[in-house]
Design a protein around this motif. Structure first.
Motif, PDB file in Angstrom:
ATOM      1  N   LEU A  44       1.565   2.295  -3.647  1.00  0.00           N
ATOM      2  CA  LEU A  44       0.428   2.627  -4.614  1.00  0.00           C
ATOM      3  C   LEU A  44      -0.045   4.063  -4.115  1.00  0.00           C
ATOM      4  CD1 LEU A  44      -1.720  -1.001  -4.103  1.00  0.00           C
ATOM      5  CD2 LEU A  44      -0.191   0.085  -5.840  1.00  0.00           C
ATOM      6  N   PRO A  45      -0.512   4.634  -5.307  1.00  0.00           N
ATOM      7  CA  PRO A  45      -1.302   6.150  -4.918  1.00  0.00           C
ATOM      8  C   PRO A  45      -2.129   5.955  -3.891  1.00  0.00           C
ATOM      9  CG  PRO A  45      -1.415   5.330  -7.277  1.00  0.00           C
ATOM     10  CD  PRO A  45      -0.931   3.954  -6.406  1.00  0.00           C
ATOM     11  N   GLN A  46      -2.228   7.078  -2.995  1.00  0.00           N
ATOM     12  CA  GLN A  46      -3.006   7.333  -2.059  1.00  0.00           C
ATOM     13  C   GLN A  46      -3.941   8.607  -2.272  1.00  0.00           C
ATOM     14  OE1 GLN A  46      -2.375   5.560   1.065  1.00  0.00           O
ATOM     15  NE2 GLN A  46      -0.943   4.663  -0.473  1.00  0.00           N
ATOM     16  N   SER A 101       0.779  -1.280  -0.046  1.00  0.00           N
ATOM     17  CA  SER A 101      -0.039   0.063   0.272  1.00  0.00           C
ATOM     18  C   SER A 101       0.806   1.349  -0.091  1.00  0.00           C
ATOM     19  CB  SER A 101      -0.921   0.268   1.317  1.00  0.00           C
ATOM     20  OG  SER A 101      -0.144   0.118   2.587  1.00  0.00           O
ATOM     21  N   TYR A 102       2.065   1.078   0.422  1.00  0.00           N
ATOM     22  CA  TYR A 102       2.731   2.412   0.627  1.00  0.00           C
ATOM     23  C   TYR A 102       3.658   2.912  -0.875  1.00  0.00           C
ATOM     24  CZ  TYR A 102       2.917   1.647   5.637  1.00  0.00           C
ATOM     25  OH  TYR A 102       2.387   1.472   6.890  1.00  0.00           O
ATOM     26  N   SER A 104       8.466  11.924  -4.708  1.00  0.00           N
ATOM     27  CA  SER A 104       7.233  11.863  -4.524  1.00  0.00           C
ATOM     28  C   SER A 104       6.397  13.058  -5.051  1.00  0.00           C
ATOM     29  CB  SER A 104       6.875  11.469  -3.106  1.00  0.00           C
ATOM     30  OG  SER A 104       6.973  12.740  -2.345  1.00  0.00           O
ATOM     31  N   VAL A 111      -4.613  13.234  -4.380  1.00  0.00           N
ATOM     32  CA  VAL A 111      -3.636  12.030  -4.572  1.00  0.00           C
ATOM     33  C   VAL A 111      -2.095  12.589  -4.338  1.00  0.00           C
ATOM     34  CG1 VAL A 111      -3.655  12.670  -7.120  1.00  0.00           C
ATOM     35  CG2 VAL A 111      -3.368  10.125  -6.169  1.00  0.00           C
ATOM     36  N   SER A 112      -1.614  11.161  -3.717  1.00  0.00           N
ATOM     37  CA  SER A 112      -0.152  11.490  -3.587  1.00  0.00           C
ATOM     38  C   SER A 112       0.478  10.253  -4.027  1.00  0.00           C
ATOM     39  CB  SER A 112       0.115  11.786  -2.062  1.00  0.00           C
ATOM     40  OG  SER A 112      -0.278  10.800  -1.350  1.00  0.00           O
ATOM     41  N   GLN A 113       1.720  10.353  -4.555  1.00  0.00           N
ATOM     42  CA  GLN A 113       2.245   8.983  -5.046  1.00  0.00           C
ATOM     43  C   GLN A 113       3.795   8.987  -5.082  1.00  0.00           C
ATOM     44  OE1 GLN A 113       1.339   6.006  -6.943  1.00  0.00           O
ATOM     45  NE2 GLN A 113       3.367   5.670  -6.459  1.00  0.00           N
ATOM     46  N   SER A 114       4.468   7.909  -4.400  1.00  0.00           N
ATOM     47  CA  SER A 114       5.850   7.955  -4.268  1.00  0.00           C
ATOM     48  C   SER A 114       6.359   7.278  -5.654  1.00  0.00           C
ATOM     49  CB  SER A 114       6.201   7.059  -3.198  1.00  0.00           C
ATOM     50  OG  SER A 114       7.588   6.661  -3.233  1.00  0.00           O
ATOM     51  N   LEU A 115       7.220   8.070  -6.484  1.00  0.00           N
ATOM     52  CA  LEU A 115       7.915   7.702  -7.560  1.00  0.00           C
ATOM     53  C   LEU A 115       9.028   6.918  -7.437  1.00  0.00           C
ATOM     54  CD1 LEU A 115       7.451  10.890  -9.506  1.00  0.00           C
ATOM     55  CD2 LEU A 115       5.773   8.912  -9.457  1.00  0.00           C
ATOM     56  N   SER A 155       2.515  14.951  -5.385  1.00  0.00           N
ATOM     57  CA  SER A 155       1.012  15.165  -4.775  1.00  0.00           C
ATOM     58  C   SER A 155       0.444  16.284  -5.567  1.00  0.00           C
ATOM     59  CB  SER A 155       1.051  15.252  -3.330  1.00  0.00           C
ATOM     60  OG  SER A 155       1.634  16.637  -3.093  1.00  0.00           O
TER      61      SER A 155
END
Length: 487
Positions: A104-106, A101-102, A332, A153-157, A334
């Motif tokens: 994937l997009p939040q 889950s960490y 990241s 939305v936030s995403q770790s790249l 967002s």
């Protein structure tokens, strides 16, 4: 800046995480009474969760018939060991899902509705500061109203530590899956051992009943000869003691048989109070077609606990790599979009997009500690894996030694019981002819009883050695069926 939330998850100190019990086969020499034969004393020790089960259904008023295959299948379904490992496996998959889950997009959304009135004077604003002709500075603003409906939305790249932690959790879940399979092998061994104990106890009951009938006949014969004035009273007393001894043995063995049936019922999840009978007698049959080298090869290929230990080593290696990756930067992005206004008809859209790069510079040597901790866990996993390979080798070799020894014991015990029966027959003939007293008959009868017990114990030890070998080779339920099936 410090890397928040990316600390490595240290692995447990044992690849058998979740184990709460054990199953072991013990075989040791046991001096064998009048025959002076060292029979093998075999026992199956079942401890912890493997000794319990989840009972299913209601007890039937009539006894049910259970074969060895039926008992093993019931145990695999209902034994608390397999049920417990199923839950451990679920927890491992859940932990892997959390790690994923960490990566994937939040996505989140929210609605904020505000009604507000502000007192400017309380904040230090007054007409003294804003004095203009024709303008009266307000001391209170509002009440006023607005709403804000927004999604973000936030995403770790790029977060190598999180990615490797996820891969490590996948290997840990895989390890738990193998551990669950190994628990099934232990359940199969426990159920088979309990089944064999009941078969052995039943054979002992049959044997002692036969000895009781013989003792009764000898006592009756001696009493008749005493009443005829042919033998003294002491001969009657000896045969009466032997008769009572056999009755006592029968009571004790029947009690053991009843308790062993209760134990098997607990292992396989039968309803409380359910009566049952066994359909398999499992007589002596030499094991053929399996060599030591073949057994070792199959064990290294099939043992689930060895595969679990191997997965734990891989998980520890990835976990160590994740600890090293804490020194790498993370990237990241967002963003959010929403509408804001006094009411929906007069609202307008607003948005924001941002990107960030976090570069770790100094974390108080926390990363170095994480690396050292992960390396320690890795070395422990490697040691456990190598130890388990050696343990498997020892188990296979010990099982073959027990198997060969038990087979020899069966042959000797079978010969001894034939000789004991001949000796007893001759003793009775001598007693009937008046050339011997009842002491010789009683001693011969005890020799017959001892030889019968030695034979039963040897057959049980041989079958149990087969079961132990089947578990040591992996895929215990299949191997037990192959080794102990009717020929």
């Amino acid at each position: 800046s410090d890397l928040a939330g990316t600390r490595v998850n240290p692995l447990p100190l044992s690849g058998r995480q979740g184990a709460s019990g054990s199953v072991a086969v013990q075989q040791s020499p046991n001096p064998g009474g009048a025959q002076s034969v060292n029979t093998i004393n075999s026992t199956v020790q079942v401890q912890g969760s493997f000794s319990g089960s989840v009972a299913t259904g209601a007890a039937s008023p009539t006894p049910i018939a259970i074969s060895l295959a039926d008992a093993v299948q019931r145990g695999l379904q209902n034994n608390l060991g397999t049920v417990g490992y199923a839950q451990v496996l679920r927890a491992a998959h859940a932990a892997s899902t959390i790690e994923r889950s960490y990566l994937l997009p939040q996505v989140s959304s929210g609605l904020q509705v505000t009604d507000q009135q502000s007192d400017l004077a309380a904040l230090g604003f007054s007409s003294v500061h804003f004095n203009a002709p024709g303008f009266a500075f307000p001391t209170v603003i509002g009440p006023y109203h607005y709403f804000d409906l927004r999604a973000g939305v936030s995403q770790s790249l790029l977060d190598l530590s999180r990615l490797k932690n996820y891969r490590s959790s996948q290997e840990s879940a895989k390890s738990q899956q193998f551990a669950a399979q190994d628990a099934r092998d232990l359940v199969a061994l426990a159920v088979t051992g309990a089944y064999l104990q009941i078969v052995s106890a039943g054979a002992r009951v049959t044997s002692v009943k036969a000895q009781l009938d013989t003792a009764q006949a000898t006592f009756t014969q001696t009493s008749d000869r005493h009443n005829a004035g042919v033998v003294p009273r002491i001969d009657v007393s000896r045969t009466q003691v032997e008769l009572q001894t056999q009755r006592q043995r029968l009571s004790s063995i029947e009690n053991d048989l009843a308790k062993q049936k209760i134990q098997l019922a607990r292992l396989i999840g039968l309803p409380p109070g359910q009566e049952f009978t066994l359909t398999d007698s499992l007589p002596f049959a030499p094991l053929e077609g399996v060599t030591l080298d073949d057994a070792l090869r199959r064990a290294y290929a099939n043992r689930a606990d060895l595969k679990a230990a191997e997965s734990q080593v891989k998980a520890a290696e990835i976990s160590k790599s994740a600890a090293r990756a804490e020194r790498m930067p993370t990237i990241s992005v967002s963003g959010d979009y929403g509408v804001i206004g006094v009411d929906p008809t007069s609202s307008h859209g607003t948005f924001s997009v941002s990107g960030s790069v976090h570069m770790p510079i100094w974390s108080g040597r926390r990363t170095a500690g994480d690396i050292e901790q992960a390396d320690s866990a890795l070395e422990q996993r490697k040691a456990e894996y190598q130890d388990l390979r050696g343990q498997i080798d020892a188990q296979i070799r010990s099982a073959f030694l027990d198997l060969n020894s038990a087979a020899d014991q069966v042959k000797v015990a079978d010969s001894n019981r034939t000789l004991a029966a001949e000796t007893y027959s001759q003793a009775r003939d001598r007693f009937a002819a008046g050339v011997a007293d009842s002491l010789e008959v009683v001693q011969a009868q005890e020799s017959v009883a001892s030889a019968e017990q030695d034979f039963i114990s040897s057959v049980f030890a041989h079958n149990l050695a087969k079961a132990a070998l089947a578990r040591s080779m992996g895929q215990a339920d299949l191997n037990i069926k192959q080794f102990l099936e009717k020929k």
